[in-house]
Write a protein that holds these residues in place. Structure first.
Motif, short mmCIF file in Angstrom:
data_model
loop_
_atom_site.label_atom_id
_atom_site.label_comp_id
_atom_site.label_asym_id
_atom_site.label_seq_id
_atom_site.Cartn_x
_atom_site.Cartn_y
_atom_site.Cartn_z
N TYR A 172 1.10 -1.21 -0.03
CA TYR A 172 0.03 -0.05 0.08
C TYR A 172 0.87 1.30 -0.02
O TYR A 172 1.69 1.46 0.93
CB TYR A 172 -0.83 0.04 1.42
N VAL A 173 0.51 2.20 -1.02
CA VAL A 173 1.17 3.64 -0.98
C VAL A 173 0.14 4.44 -0.67
O VAL A 173 -1.15 4.22 -1.14
CB VAL A 173 1.96 3.77 -2.47
N CYS A 174 0.48 5.48 0.15
CA CYS A 174 -0.37 6.63 0.07
C CYS A 174 0.30 7.97 -0.36
O CYS A 174 1.22 8.25 0.58
CB CYS A 174 -0.86 6.74 1.54
N SER A 175 -0.07 8.41 -1.26
CA SER A 175 0.88 9.76 -1.89
C SER A 175 -0.52 10.49 -2.64
O SER A 175 -1.02 10.21 -3.67
CB SER A 175 1.97 9.15 -2.91
N PRO A 176 -0.47 11.96 -2.15
CA PRO A 176 0.08 12.46 -0.77
C PRO A 176 -0.29 11.73 0.37
O PRO A 176 -1.49 11.10 0.62
CB PRO A 176 -0.55 14.00 -0.88
N GLY A 177 0.34 11.67 1.28
CA GLY A 177 0.48 10.78 2.44
C GLY A 177 -0.38 11.14 3.57
O GLY A 177 -0.58 12.50 3.80
N ALA A 204 -0.85 -1.17 -4.57
CA ALA A 204 -2.21 -0.40 -4.38
C ALA A 204 -1.75 1.15 -4.11
O ALA A 204 -1.52 1.22 -2.99
CB ALA A 204 -3.31 -1.01 -3.31
N SER A 205 -1.86 1.99 -4.92
CA SER A 205 -1.62 3.30 -4.65
C SER A 205 -3.15 4.42 -4.30
O SER A 205 -3.86 4.46 -5.09
CB SER A 205 -1.01 4.01 -5.83
N ASP A 206 -3.06 4.72 -2.91
CA ASP A 206 -4.03 5.51 -2.47
C ASP A 206 -3.75 6.96 -2.80
O ASP A 206 -2.85 7.42 -2.19
CB ASP A 206 -4.18 5.10 -0.91
N LEU A 221 2.51 13.89 -8.50
CA LEU A 221 2.72 12.79 -9.34
C LEU A 221 1.99 11.47 -8.85
O LEU A 221 1.97 11.17 -7.85
CB LEU A 221 4.13 12.38 -9.33
N GLY A 222 1.04 10.69 -9.94
CA GLY A 222 0.20 9.86 -9.62
C GLY A 222 0.86 8.39 -9.93
O GLY A 222 1.97 8.53 -10.82
N ALA A 223 0.54 7.49 -9.95
CA ALA A 223 1.14 6.25 -9.78
C ALA A 223 1.22 5.68 -11.36
O ALA A 223 2.02 5.35 -11.90
CB ALA A 223 0.62 4.86 -8.98
N VAL A 238 -2.38 -0.35 -9.35
CA VAL A 238 -3.65 -0.03 -9.25
C VAL A 238 -3.67 1.13 -8.42
O VAL A 238 -2.80 1.22 -7.73
CB VAL A 238 -4.82 -1.12 -9.01
N MET A 239 -4.42 2.30 -8.85
CA MET A 239 -4.49 3.48 -7.98
C MET A 239 -5.80 3.64 -7.59
O MET A 239 -6.90 3.28 -8.39
CB MET A 239 -4.16 4.42 -8.88
#
Length: 397
Positions: A172-177, A204-206, A221-223, A238-239
């Motif tokens: 899991y990524v959260c960007s912006p965090g 999984a980019s949140d 910037l997005g995934a 996936v985002m």
């Protein structure tokens, strides 16, 4: 009962309720609540109008994949926002009932417990608690990568051993965090993609805070955008995005998942059985929201105004600064974060969230200890007054 339920910790706001038990807030001051990340700006009238104009849709069962019009609107937004092309609305986009439920459900699709080992799910630390719950309920174990100010809140990928990386199935990524506001750089994404290629896990980019930023010419910037810039496809990527923060419609519960078609094919199958189709009226209102940017620009300006007013007030009293993006201030406290929150409520009737409630001890430290999360979601005047009260509170410590 599912034995994995016993692994779930109380949600941060339940911990906050327990912390505040027995506290009598200062009755001379009205409450200013900056603890929960719930947008308070007005929902745009055109979105409300689209919702009510399409209530006839309540007479029909919606499909899990959603309407073609909604998926086309999402694809159009993705291509405008991230300079993408060739996103297939039929296979690479699924509308979801807000990013929260989808982030949780996604782990139930991705995690494979039959490989002869306990799978690992990696997330940042501090983190959105849904990631941990999703890992446990899928039969996996969470692993936390501390994001610390000393390292500009970047991932320390070396914190996991080779043996642990081989067990990772989901990252899991959260960007912006949330809560730090950190936005991953292209170099960060390149390192993460290399690890995903080597070990075969899904990312999984949140990105639910992606539309709250401070410079119109420098959006986060997005995934999927990072993948394009690095000349790669969307394999195992996936985002997740949402209208809640972008368009001030948290009660509409509307978002989407986009990315790798093969992964989303399995996720769609899961969701078909899960029964998570979006309300038809909400779909129509979502088309209107994704198709308009003017209200999003106006929304950003309101947050920018609050940050411009509050950060200078607090920066010389608390160790905090403007984040990369998002609507949180992540502030170091001069006393323990839980004592700070409890005493601030009692003395000045301002509610903030202790940072330790958003993190777990990993690599010997809890990276939320000694921090509070301040959500600048209240009206400007309240945010400014809260900053003044916090300064007064600190001066008395």
């Amino acid at each position: 009962m599912n034995p994995h339920l016993s692994k779930l910790q109380p949600y941060p706001f339940e911990k906050l309720r327990q912390l505040f038990a027995g506290v009598t807030p200062n009755p001379r001051l009205h409450e200013i609540r900056l603890s929960i990340g719930e947008p308070q700006h007005a929902t745009p009238a055109f979105i409300r109008d689209a919702l009510t104009a399409n209530l006839a849709g309540l007479a029909s069962y919606p499909t899990t994949l959603g309407s073609g019009e909604l998926r086309a609107a999402i694809v159009a937004w993705l291509e405008r926002r991230y300079a993408l092309s060739g996103i297939d609305a039929q296979t690479q986009v699924i509308p979801v009932n807000g990013s929260r439920e989808a982030l949780f459900a996604f782990a139930q699709t991705v995690i494979d417990p039959s490989r002869g080992y306990t799978p690992l799910v990696v997330s940042p630390n501090p983190f959105y608690q849904i990631y941990e719950g999703a890992a446990y309920l899928a039969g996996a174990e969470p692993r936390f990568l501390n994001t610390l100010p000393a390292n500009d809140y970047a991932f320390d990928f070396a914190a996991l051993s080779e043996a642990e990386w081989r067990r990772v199935q989901l990252f899991y990524v959260c960007s912006p965090g949330n809560p730090t506001g950190k936005v991953l750089s292209l170099d960060d994404w390149q390192q993460l993609f290399a690890l995903a290629d080597r070990y075969g896990f899904v990312i999984a980019s949140d990105e639910c805070y992606s539309e709250i930023f401070f410079a119109e010419d420098r959006p986060p910037l997005g995934a999927l955008q990072a993948a394009r810039l690095l000349g790669r496809g969307h394999e195992r990527l996936v985002m997740f995005s949402s209208l809640s923060k972008r368009s001030n419609v948290p009660g509409m519960r509307s978002g989407f998942v986009a990315g790798d078609a093969a992964t989303l094919q399995s996720f769609l199958l899961y969701r078909t059985y899960h029964g998570s189709a979006m309300n038809p009226a909400v779909q129509a209102a979502s088309v209107a929201a994704w198709s308009d940017e003017s209200h999003v620009v106006a929304n950003r300006r309101q947050y920018a105004e609050k940050f411009s007013a509050v950060v200078p007030q607090l920066a010389d009293a608390l160790d905090t600064a403007l984040p990369d993006a998002g609507f949180y201030l992540w502030a170091r406290t001069p006393i323990s974060d839980s004592d700070f929150a409890r005493r601030l409520l009692a003395d000045y009737n301002v509610v903030v969230l202790p940072g330790s409630y958003l993190a777990r001890t990993a690599q010997g430290v809890n990276p939320g200890d000694g921090f509070v999360r301040i959500a600048l979601v209240a009206p400007l005047a309240d945010c400014v007054e809260a900053a003044e009260r916090i300064r007064s509170f600190i001066s008395e410590l």
